[in-house]
Design a protein around this motif. Sequence first.
Motif, PDB file in Angstrom:
ATOM      1  N   GLN A  46     -17.450 -24.068 -27.153  1.00  0.00           N
ATOM      2  CA  GLN A  46     -17.393 -24.122 -28.610  1.00  0.00           C
ATOM      3  C   GLN A  46     -16.363 -23.177 -29.222  1.00  0.00           C
ATOM      4  OE1 GLN A  46     -21.347 -23.376 -30.012  1.00  0.00           O
ATOM      5  NE2 GLN A  46     -21.462 -21.365 -29.054  1.00  0.00           N
ATOM      6  N   ASP A  47     -15.935 -22.155 -28.489  1.00  0.00           N
ATOM      7  CA  ASP A  47     -14.933 -21.227 -29.022  1.00  0.00           C
ATOM      8  C   ASP A  47     -13.501 -21.715 -28.794  1.00  0.00           C
ATOM      9  OD1 ASP A  47     -15.155 -20.869 -26.237  1.00  0.00           O
ATOM     10  OD2 ASP A  47     -14.425 -18.813 -26.371  1.00  0.00           O
TER      11      ASP A  47
ATOM     12  N   ALA B 243      -7.816 -17.671 -21.559  1.00  0.00           N
ATOM     13  CA  ALA B 243      -8.881 -18.484 -22.165  1.00  0.00           C
ATOM     14  C   ALA B 243      -9.320 -19.578 -21.201  1.00  0.00           C
ATOM     15  CB  ALA B 243      -8.400 -19.101 -23.480  1.00  0.00           C
TER      16      ALA B 243
END
Length: 179
Positions: A42-43, A115
């Motif tokens: 979700q990030d 990420a």
Amino acid sequence: MSTATNSSQQQEPVGHQRGTNFGWSLGMVLRRWHEYVEVALQDLPHASRGYHILAVVVHEEVPTQGALATRLVIDRSVMTYLIDDLESAGLIERQRDPRDRRARRIVATELGRQALAAAEERVAHAEDQVLRGLPEEQRDMFRAAVERAAEHIVAATPETDPCLAVSRVFPQPEGTPGP
């Protein structure tokens, strides 16, 4: 694979339950995967879609934005806004292709690589949760078999749009933009 004989003398794989089938089973796994992975990612801009783009950019040699859209079977106009959002988040950047000034190469930034590494760990954990009904060695075999099947399908029918296939499994609510 061992089989058992039922009263009508038909052979069924041991453990097969009446009323289930391959499509239903894949649908259940896909639905649960989607639920868990969307939460885990979700990030990340566009969650699993952003993850797939970032993974291809980092792990494969895809020369241009157009080639990336083709590889992931995502409409080019949709790919543009996905790339825009990943670029705005500092995860990727567009660079001029030295061989073709009109083309843009999509390159992961250091932040994007970091990420992705964190996202890959979260996805692996989510997948383990989805497949927790299988022993660990069977989870790896399942993943490998599904990946081989998917690559074969893409190679045989490159026009297949996985976004439309998923939208049939996960219909969008009224008024929500589709894939």
